[in-house]
Design a protein around this motif. Structure first.
Motif, PDB file in Angstrom:
ATOM      1  N   UNK A   1      55.671  46.289  47.730  1.00  0.00           N
ATOM      2  CA  UNK A   1      54.160  46.678  47.437  1.00  0.00           C
ATOM      3  C   UNK A   1      54.171  47.760  46.041  1.00  0.00           C
ATOM      4  N   UNK A   2      53.138  47.403  45.427  1.00  0.00           N
ATOM      5  CA  UNK A   2      53.116  48.376  44.045  1.00  0.00           C
ATOM      6  C   UNK A   2      52.791  49.894  44.979  1.00  0.00           C
TER       7      UNK A   2
ATOM      8  N   UNK B   1      44.158  47.531  39.485  1.00  0.00           N
ATOM      9  CA  UNK B   1      44.347  46.165  39.144  1.00  0.00           C
ATOM     10  C   UNK B   1      43.158  45.178  38.887  1.00  0.00           C
ATOM     11  N   UNK B   2      43.155  44.285  38.215  1.00  0.00           N
ATOM     12  CA  UNK B   2      42.100  43.448  37.775  1.00  0.00           C
ATOM     13  C   UNK B   2      41.274  42.744  38.979  1.00  0.00           C
ATOM     14  N   UNK B   3      42.082  42.473  39.931  1.00  0.00           N
ATOM     15  CA  UNK B   3      41.270  41.683  41.110  1.00  0.00           C
ATOM     16  C   UNK B   3      40.652  42.606  42.097  1.00  0.00           C
ATOM     17  N   UNK B   4      40.939  43.940  42.011  1.00  0.00           N
ATOM     18  CA  UNK B   4      40.306  45.173  42.694  1.00  0.00           C
ATOM     19  C   UNK B   4      39.329  45.732  41.936  1.00  0.00           C
ATOM     20  N   UNK B   5      39.113  45.639  40.718  1.00  0.00           N
ATOM     21  CA  UNK B   5      38.311  46.466  40.004  1.00  0.00           C
ATOM     22  C   UNK B   5      36.858  45.993  40.173  1.00  0.00           C
ATOM     23  N   UNK B   6      36.167  44.849  40.616  1.00  0.00           N
ATOM     24  CA  UNK B   6      34.738  44.822  40.932  1.00  0.00           C
ATOM     25  C   UNK B   6      34.752  45.648  42.160  1.00  0.00           C
ATOM     26  N   UNK B   7      35.430  45.524  42.954  1.00  0.00           N
ATOM     27  CA  UNK B   7      34.976  46.021  44.307  1.00  0.00           C
ATOM     28  C   UNK B   7      35.038  47.426  44.177  1.00  0.00           C
ATOM     29  N   UNK B   8      36.129  48.131  43.431  1.00  0.00           N
ATOM     30  CA  UNK B   8      36.214  49.710  43.220  1.00  0.00           C
ATOM     31  C   UNK B   8      34.929  49.978  42.458  1.00  0.00           C
ATOM     32  N   UNK B   9      34.452  49.302  41.432  1.00  0.00           N
ATOM     33  CA  UNK B   9      33.429  49.613  40.780  1.00  0.00           C
ATOM     34  C   UNK B   9      32.155  49.662  41.463  1.00  0.00           C
ATOM     35  N   UNK B  10      31.781  48.618  42.465  1.00  0.00           N
ATOM     36  CA  UNK B  10      30.688  48.603  43.200  1.00  0.00           C
ATOM     37  C   UNK B  10      30.613  49.612  44.023  1.00  0.00           C
ATOM     38  N   UNK B  11      31.784  50.089  44.841  1.00  0.00           N
ATOM     39  CA  UNK B  11      32.186  51.195  45.786  1.00  0.00           C
ATOM     40  C   UNK B  11      31.506  52.576  45.191  1.00  0.00           C
TER      41      UNK B  11
ATOM     42  N   UNK C   1      47.663  44.188  56.466  1.00  0.00           N
ATOM     43  CA  UNK C   1      47.472  45.418  55.764  1.00  0.00           C
ATOM     44  C   UNK C   1      48.255  45.511  54.300  1.00  0.00           C
ATOM     45  N   UNK C   2      49.415  44.913  54.558  1.00  0.00           N
ATOM     46  CA  UNK C   2      50.177  44.661  53.311  1.00  0.00           C
ATOM     47  C   UNK C   2      50.035  43.728  52.152  1.00  0.00           C
ATOM     48  N   UNK C   3      49.387  42.618  53.157  1.00  0.00           N
ATOM     49  CA  UNK C   3      49.061  41.390  52.170  1.00  0.00           C
ATOM     50  C   UNK C   3      47.702  41.782  51.516  1.00  0.00           C
ATOM     51  N   UNK C   4      47.006  42.391  51.817  1.00  0.00           N
ATOM     52  CA  UNK C   4      45.651  42.947  51.165  1.00  0.00           C
ATOM     53  C   UNK C   4      45.975  43.862  50.174  1.00  0.00           C
ATOM     54  N   UNK C   5      47.060  44.659  50.277  1.00  0.00           N
ATOM     55  CA  UNK C   5      47.212  45.356  49.296  1.00  0.00           C
ATOM     56  C   UNK C   5      48.350  44.684  48.225  1.00  0.00           C
ATOM     57  N   UNK C   6      48.210  43.691  47.980  1.00  0.00           N
ATOM     58  CA  UNK C   6      49.020  42.903  46.878  1.00  0.00           C
ATOM     59  C   UNK C   6      50.596  42.892  47.250  1.00  0.00           C
TER      60      UNK C   6
ATOM     61  N   UNK D   1      60.391  48.922  38.276  1.00  0.00           N
ATOM     62  CA  UNK D   1      59.159  48.523  37.709  1.00  0.00           C
ATOM     63  C   UNK D   1      58.929  47.474  37.281  1.00  0.00           C
ATOM     64  N   UNK D   2      57.472  46.945  37.525  1.00  0.00           N
ATOM     65  CA  UNK D   2      57.152  45.751  36.975  1.00  0.00           C
ATOM     66  C   UNK D   2      55.870  45.789  36.130  1.00  0.00           C
ATOM     67  N   UNK D   3      55.580  44.791  35.389  1.00  0.00           N
ATOM     68  CA  UNK D   3      54.255  44.859  34.692  1.00  0.00           C
ATOM     69  C   UNK D   3      53.094  44.205  35.826  1.00  0.00           C
ATOM     70  N   UNK D   4      51.913  45.043  35.530  1.00  0.00           N
ATOM     71  CA  UNK D   4      50.932  44.528  36.372  1.00  0.00           C
ATOM     72  C   UNK D   4      49.795  44.321  35.586  1.00  0.00           C
ATOM     73  N   UNK D   5      48.603  43.490  35.920  1.00  0.00           N
ATOM     74  CA  UNK D   5      47.660  43.213  35.128  1.00  0.00           C
ATOM     75  C   UNK D   5      46.451  44.410  35.514  1.00  0.00           C
ATOM     76  N   UNK D   6      46.589  45.420  34.885  1.00  0.00           N
ATOM     77  CA  UNK D   6      45.769  46.553  35.148  1.00  0.00           C
ATOM     78  C   UNK D   6      44.731  46.742  33.946  1.00  0.00           C
ATOM     79  N   UNK D   7      43.744  47.286  34.505  1.00  0.00           N
ATOM     80  CA  UNK D   7      42.438  47.494  33.287  1.00  0.00           C
ATOM     81  C   UNK D   7      41.816  48.940  33.540  1.00  0.00           C
ATOM     82  N   UNK D   8      41.373  49.555  32.658  1.00  0.00           N
ATOM     83  CA  UNK D   8      40.648  50.816  32.595  1.00  0.00           C
ATOM     84  C   UNK D   8      38.848  50.492  33.280  1.00  0.00           C
ATOM     85  N   UNK D   9      38.808  51.063  34.337  1.00  0.00           N
ATOM     86  CA  UNK D   9      37.501  50.880  34.822  1.00  0.00           C
ATOM     87  C   UNK D   9      36.791  52.295  34.373  1.00  0.00           C
TER      88      UNK D   9
END
Length: 124
Positions: free
Chosen positions: A25-26, A80-90, A1-6, A55-63
Protein backbone atom coordinates in the motif's frame (compact mmCIF):
# COMPACT_ATOMS: atom_id res chain seq x y z
CA UNK A 1 -10.35 -2.03 2.06
CA UNK A 2 -6.81 -2.50 0.77
CA UNK A 3 -7.90 -2.70 -2.86
CA UNK A 4 -9.91 0.52 -2.52
CA UNK A 5 -6.77 2.19 -1.19
CA UNK A 6 -4.65 1.35 -4.27
CA UNK A 7 -3.14 -1.75 -2.66
CA UNK A 8 -1.62 -4.71 -4.50
CA UNK A 9 -2.08 -8.18 -3.00
CA UNK A 10 1.23 -9.98 -2.59
CA UNK A 11 0.35 -13.10 -0.59
CA UNK A 12 -2.61 -14.93 1.01
CA UNK A 13 -1.86 -17.60 3.63
CA UNK A 14 -4.24 -19.68 5.77
CA UNK A 15 -3.13 -20.93 9.19
CA UNK A 16 -5.93 -23.02 10.70
CA UNK A 17 -9.02 -20.83 10.61
CA UNK A 18 -7.05 -17.57 10.30
CA UNK A 19 -5.91 -15.81 7.17
CA UNK A 20 -2.85 -13.63 6.67
CA UNK A 21 -3.00 -11.28 3.71
CA UNK A 22 0.07 -9.34 2.57
CA UNK A 23 -0.54 -6.14 0.60
CA UNK A 24 1.64 -3.35 -0.76
CA UNK A 25 0.00 0.00 0.00
CA UNK A 26 1.12 3.58 -0.53
CA UNK A 27 2.04 5.15 2.81
CA UNK A 28 -0.37 8.09 2.44
CA UNK A 29 -3.28 5.63 2.10
CA UNK A 30 -2.25 3.92 5.34
CA UNK A 31 -1.86 7.19 7.26
CA UNK A 32 -5.24 8.57 6.19
CA UNK A 33 -7.80 6.72 8.40
CA UNK A 34 -6.79 3.16 7.41
CA UNK A 35 -6.45 1.66 10.90
CA UNK A 36 -9.83 2.95 12.11
CA UNK A 37 -11.62 1.58 9.06
CA UNK A 38 -9.84 -1.76 9.41
CA UNK A 39 -10.89 -2.16 13.03
CA UNK A 40 -14.48 -1.02 12.44
CA UNK A 41 -14.88 -3.22 9.35
CA UNK A 42 -13.71 -6.36 11.17
CA UNK A 43 -15.33 -5.53 14.53
CA UNK A 44 -11.88 -5.29 16.10
CA UNK A 45 -10.62 -8.74 15.09
CA UNK A 46 -8.09 -7.74 12.43
CA UNK A 47 -4.59 -6.67 13.30
CA UNK A 48 -2.20 -4.61 11.26
CA UNK A 49 1.59 -4.66 10.95
CA UNK A 50 3.57 -2.63 8.46
CA UNK A 51 7.11 -1.85 7.31
CA UNK A 52 8.61 0.54 4.78
CA UNK A 53 9.35 -1.21 1.50
CA UNK A 54 10.84 1.59 -0.54
CA UNK A 55 9.80 4.48 -2.71
CA UNK A 56 7.92 4.50 -6.02
CA UNK A 57 6.85 7.23 -8.36
CA UNK A 58 3.14 8.02 -8.22
CA UNK A 59 0.67 9.98 -10.34
CA UNK A 60 0.12 12.78 -7.82
CA UNK A 61 -1.50 16.17 -8.39
CA UNK A 62 -1.88 19.33 -6.33
CA UNK A 63 -5.54 19.91 -5.46
CA UNK A 64 -6.11 23.63 -4.92
CA UNK A 65 -9.21 24.93 -3.10
CA UNK A 66 -10.42 28.39 -4.13
CA UNK A 67 -12.93 30.61 -2.35
CA UNK A 68 -14.32 33.39 -4.61
CA UNK A 69 -11.64 32.59 -7.21
CA UNK A 70 -8.84 33.19 -4.66
CA UNK A 71 -6.67 30.15 -3.88
CA UNK A 72 -6.46 29.25 -0.19
CA UNK A 73 -2.99 27.79 0.38
CA UNK A 74 -3.90 26.27 3.76
CA UNK A 75 -6.50 24.02 2.05
CA UNK A 76 -4.26 22.81 -0.80
CA UNK A 77 -3.30 19.14 -0.74
CA UNK A 78 -1.42 16.60 -2.80
CA UNK A 79 -3.35 13.44 -3.69
CA UNK A 80 -3.47 10.71 -6.31
CA UNK A 81 -5.08 11.70 -9.60
CA UNK A 82 -7.78 9.00 -9.35
CA UNK A 83 -8.93 10.27 -5.92
CA UNK A 84 -8.62 14.01 -6.66
CA UNK A 85 -12.16 14.60 -7.91
CA UNK A 86 -13.81 12.78 -5.00
CA UNK A 87 -11.66 14.58 -2.42
CA UNK A 88 -12.32 17.94 -4.11
CA UNK A 89 -16.09 17.38 -4.04
CA UNK A 90 -15.95 16.28 -0.40
CA UNK A 91 -13.98 19.35 0.68
CA UNK A 92 -16.26 21.70 -1.26
CA UNK A 93 -19.35 20.19 0.36
CA UNK A 94 -17.84 20.52 3.83
CA UNK A 95 -16.86 24.13 3.24
CA UNK A 96 -20.34 24.91 1.92
CA UNK A 97 -21.77 23.80 5.26
CA UNK A 98 -19.11 25.60 7.31
CA UNK A 99 -18.98 29.01 5.59
CA UNK A 100 -21.78 31.28 6.84
CA UNK A 101 -24.03 33.03 4.34
CA UNK A 102 -23.00 36.54 3.28
CA UNK A 103 -24.67 39.40 1.41
CA UNK A 104 -23.39 37.93 -1.87
CA UNK A 105 -22.90 34.48 -3.37
CA UNK A 106 -19.64 32.71 -2.50
CA UNK A 107 -18.14 30.22 -4.97
CA UNK A 108 -16.10 27.33 -3.55
CA UNK A 109 -14.06 25.49 -6.19
CA UNK A 110 -11.56 22.64 -6.30
CA UNK A 111 -9.01 22.84 -9.12
CA UNK A 112 -6.09 20.91 -10.54
CA UNK A 113 -3.96 23.50 -12.28
CA UNK A 114 -6.41 25.59 -14.32
CA UNK A 115 -9.08 22.86 -14.54
CA UNK A 116 -12.01 23.18 -12.11
CA UNK A 117 -13.08 19.70 -11.00
CA UNK A 118 -15.68 20.54 -8.31
CA UNK A 119 -17.82 23.56 -7.41
CA UNK A 120 -20.29 24.50 -4.71
CA UNK A 121 -21.93 27.84 -3.94
CA UNK A 122 -22.99 29.43 -0.68
CA UNK A 123 -26.10 31.39 -1.58
CA UNK A 124 -26.57 35.04 -0.66
Amino acid sequence: LCTDRRGKQINLTYVGNRAMIVYRLPLNEVVFDFYDRLKSGTRGYASFDWEMDGFEEGDLVKLQIMVNAEPVDALALICHRTKAEARGREICLRLKDLIPRQMFQIAIQAAIGAKIIARESVSA
